[in-house]
Design a protein around this motif. Structure first.
Motif, short mmCIF file in Angstrom:
data_model
loop_
_atom_site.label_atom_id
_atom_site.label_comp_id
_atom_site.label_asym_id
_atom_site.label_seq_id
_atom_site.Cartn_x
_atom_site.Cartn_y
_atom_site.Cartn_z
N PHE A 1 -6.26 -8.25 8.27
CA PHE A 1 -5.96 -8.56 6.88
C PHE A 1 -4.54 -9.12 6.74
O PHE A 1 -3.65 -8.80 7.55
N TYR B 1 -1.91 -8.76 3.61
CA TYR B 1 -1.63 -8.20 2.30
C TYR B 1 -0.32 -8.80 1.78
O TYR B 1 0.61 -9.05 2.53
N GLN C 1 2.77 -8.12 -1.03
CA GLN C 1 3.39 -7.10 -1.86
C GLN C 1 4.57 -7.70 -2.61
O GLN C 1 5.66 -7.83 -2.07
N ARG D 1 5.27 -4.28 -6.44
CA ARG D 1 4.91 -3.32 -5.39
C ARG D 1 3.43 -3.09 -5.18
O ARG D 1 3.05 -2.36 -4.29
N GLN D 2 2.56 -3.71 -5.97
CA GLN D 2 1.13 -3.59 -5.72
C GLN D 2 0.78 -4.30 -4.43
O GLN D 2 1.18 -5.43 -4.20
N MET D 3 0.05 -3.64 -3.56
CA MET D 3 -0.44 -4.26 -2.33
C MET D 3 -1.70 -5.04 -2.68
O MET D 3 -2.70 -4.46 -3.09
N LEU E 1 -4.66 -7.71 -1.50
CA LEU E 1 -5.33 -8.33 -0.36
C LEU E 1 -5.37 -9.84 -0.56
O LEU E 1 -5.85 -10.34 -1.56
N MET F 1 6.62 -9.97 -0.02
CA MET F 1 6.54 -9.49 1.35
C MET F 1 5.08 -9.59 1.77
O MET F 1 4.19 -9.17 1.03
N PHE G 1 2.32 -8.57 4.67
CA PHE G 1 2.03 -7.67 5.78
C PHE G 1 0.72 -8.08 6.45
O PHE G 1 -0.30 -8.27 5.78
N LEU H 1 -7.39 -3.20 11.03
CA LEU H 1 -8.21 -2.08 10.56
C LEU H 1 -9.29 -1.75 11.57
O LEU H 1 -10.00 -2.63 12.06
N THR I 1 -8.61 3.23 9.24
CA THR I 1 -7.15 3.31 9.22
C THR I 1 -6.55 1.93 9.41
O THR I 1 -7.04 1.12 10.20
N LEU I 2 -5.51 1.68 8.65
CA LEU I 2 -4.79 0.41 8.70
C LEU I 2 -3.50 0.59 9.49
O LEU I 2 -2.75 1.52 9.26
N PHE J 1 -0.09 -1.54 10.08
CA PHE J 1 0.63 -2.67 9.49
C PHE J 1 1.70 -3.21 10.44
O PHE J 1 2.30 -2.46 11.22
N GLY J 2 1.95 -4.50 10.35
CA GLY J 2 3.14 -5.08 10.95
C GLY J 2 4.34 -4.77 10.09
O GLY J 2 4.21 -4.18 9.00
N LYS J 3 5.54 -5.18 10.55
CA LYS J 3 6.76 -4.85 9.82
C LYS J 3 6.97 -5.71 8.58
O LYS J 3 7.83 -5.41 7.76
#
Lengths: 116, 114
Positions: A35, A37, A39, A43-45, A47, A89, A91, A95, A103-104, A106-108
């Protein structure tokens, strides 16, 4: 364990131009999902786009498309005709799921700056 | 309805306070998650509930206590927190099963511990 690497802490693009965000991952699984994402400061993540590993065809959602290279474990995001609202941002996430939950990892993240 | 609703949006609490964060979804998802996110960092998984049972606890300190009273609701009870616990707390949900496992996120609760 799965890992996701985003090597670009920050990227800049001008409005209407195209930008590509990079992502690589490591896994021993053959079936999984990837995925991107977004942000924003709100701050809402959100997709942006998803890719199933068993599908060879690259996913596309309007101005967003991916270049999925399974053998190279690479999953880059291309944003065409960039808009000011794309600043956020981003990400990359891996998954893996089972029958009960998923479980996800995430990259930095990559901060995308868009200038007029 | 594809929303995950988190309340409150902002919370300031002292180190001796007890407070709770609430998360609600009505998408019929049976997997729910708590993530902690520090500024300019990715979310870090804290807890996973599957079918209202705790499936994963990522070695989270006991001052964080999750609860899943029913399939639509997820709480995070906070007690004796430290200033370093200040962060954005995100709730997410997903359908059970391996197919269509997109995670939907709430807007988060911005927590400040003073």
């Amino acid at each position: 364990a799965q890992t996701v690497t985003q090597s670009q802490p920050e990227m800049s693009v001008q409005e209407a131009e195209t930008v590509t965000l990079s992502c690589t991952y490591d896994t021993s699984e053959s079936d999984y999902y990837l995925f991107w994402y977004k942000q924003p400061p709100s701050r809402q993540m959100i997709l942006v786009i998803r890719q199933e590993a068993y599908k060879q065809q690259n996913a596309t959602e309007n101005r967003f498309s991916v270049n999925f290279q399974k053998a190279a474990k690479s999953f880059s995001l291309k944003i065409s005709d960039s808009q000011l609202g794309d600043a956020a941002m981003y990400f990359c996430a891996y998954l893996y799921g089972n029958s009960g939950y998923s479980t996800l990892t995430f990259g930095k993240g990559t901060m995308l700056l868009v200038s007029p | 309805d594809t929303e995950v609703t988190q309340t409150p949006k902002h919370l300031v609490m002292g180190m001796t306070n007890k407070k709770s964060l609430k998360c609600e979804q009505h998408m019929g998802h049976r997997a729910m998650y708590w993530y902690k996110q520090k500024a300019k960092k990715p979310p870090e998984l804290m807890f996973v509930y599957s079918y209202e049972k705790l499936s994963i606890n990522e070695s989270v300190p006991s001052r964080f206590s999750p609860e899943c009273p029913n399939s639509s609701l997820l709480n995070l009870h906070l007690h004796a927190l430290q200033p370093e616990d200040s962060a954005l707390y995100l709730c997410a949900s997903s359908s059970q099963g391996y197919v269509n496992t997109e995670a939907f996120f709430g807007q988060g609760t911005r927590l400040t511990v003073v």
